[in-house]
Scaffold this motif. Structure first.
Motif, mmCIF file in Angstrom:
data_model
loop_
_atom_site.group_PDB
_atom_site.id
_atom_site.type_symbol
_atom_site.label_atom_id
_atom_site.label_comp_id
_atom_site.label_asym_id
_atom_site.label_seq_id
_atom_site.Cartn_x
_atom_site.Cartn_y
_atom_site.Cartn_z
ATOM 1 N N SER A 11 0.828 -1.207 0.000
ATOM 2 C CA SER A 11 0.000 0.000 0.000
ATOM 3 C C SER A 11 0.863 1.258 0.000
ATOM 4 C CB SER A 11 -0.938 -0.003 1.206
ATOM 5 O OG SER A 11 -0.195 -0.092 2.396
ATOM 6 N N ASP A 12 2.193 1.106 0.129
ATOM 7 C CA ASP A 12 3.095 2.260 0.151
ATOM 8 C C ASP A 12 4.372 1.927 -0.614
ATOM 9 O OD1 ASP A 12 4.728 4.444 0.737
ATOM 10 O OD2 ASP A 12 4.057 4.558 2.820
ATOM 11 N N SER A 49 2.009 -1.240 -6.400
ATOM 12 C CA SER A 49 0.951 -0.721 -5.547
ATOM 13 C C SER A 49 -0.259 -1.651 -5.555
ATOM 14 C CB SER A 49 0.532 0.657 -6.075
ATOM 15 O OG SER A 49 -0.718 1.042 -5.579
ATOM 16 N N THR A 50 -1.064 -1.547 -4.521
ATOM 17 C CA THR A 50 -2.319 -2.304 -4.481
ATOM 18 C C THR A 50 -3.191 -1.965 -5.687
ATOM 19 O OG1 THR A 50 -3.240 -0.599 -3.040
ATOM 20 C CG2 THR A 50 -2.371 -2.572 -1.974
ATOM 21 N N ASP A 112 6.628 -3.972 5.454
ATOM 22 C CA ASP A 112 5.317 -4.612 5.280
ATOM 23 C C ASP A 112 5.221 -5.955 5.981
ATOM 24 O OD1 ASP A 112 4.317 -2.545 3.780
ATOM 25 O OD2 ASP A 112 4.001 -3.717 1.959
#
Length: 132
Positions: A11-12, A49-50, A112
């Protein structure tokens, strides 16, 4: 067939790229704000990224949800990597340890929570296996 890369979904992206650039000394190539790659002579670590998951199959990958894969980096001096990472790693799983198969390994979690192993072959058999 060539095995060319591992992709981490996060997500980052910027945070994870910063971590891996600092940990490996390899600069990332950015293709979009959602995708970057750290290329080494033998493989590539891709970070997506997601938002990229929907391009493959929506819901097929979740960030920070890995409990079975270890990302591994062959390094010249695993003890030096351990010293250099210092405060940038929140979760060292093990300090440098020599394993029965001849590698001295450092196991940690990236931001993560993915398991990462930095290792240096230290026995003649292990050194021969990874000689280039």
């Amino acid at each position: 067939m060539d095995f060319v890369s591992i992709r981490i979904i996060t997500s980052d992206v910027a945070r994870l790229v910063d971590f891996y650039e600092g940990a490996t000394g390899v600069r990332a190539d950015w293709f979009t704000e959602d995708f970057a790659e750290l290329r080494t002579p033998s493989a590539t670590l891709a970070i997506g990224s997601t938002r990229t998951v929907a391009l493959f199959a929506p819901g097929s990958a979740r960030p920070a949800d890995n409990n079975s894969v270890i990302i591994e980096f062959l390094v010249a001096d695993v003890d030096g990597v351990y010293r250099n990472l210092g405060d940038s790693v929140a979760d060292f799983v093990t300090e440098p340890t020599t394993l029965p198969w001849g590698n001295r390994s450092l196991l940690l979690r990236d931001p993560d929570g993915n398991l990462v192993n930095f290792f240096t072959p230290v026995t003649p058999v292990a050194m021969e296996k990874f000689a280039r």
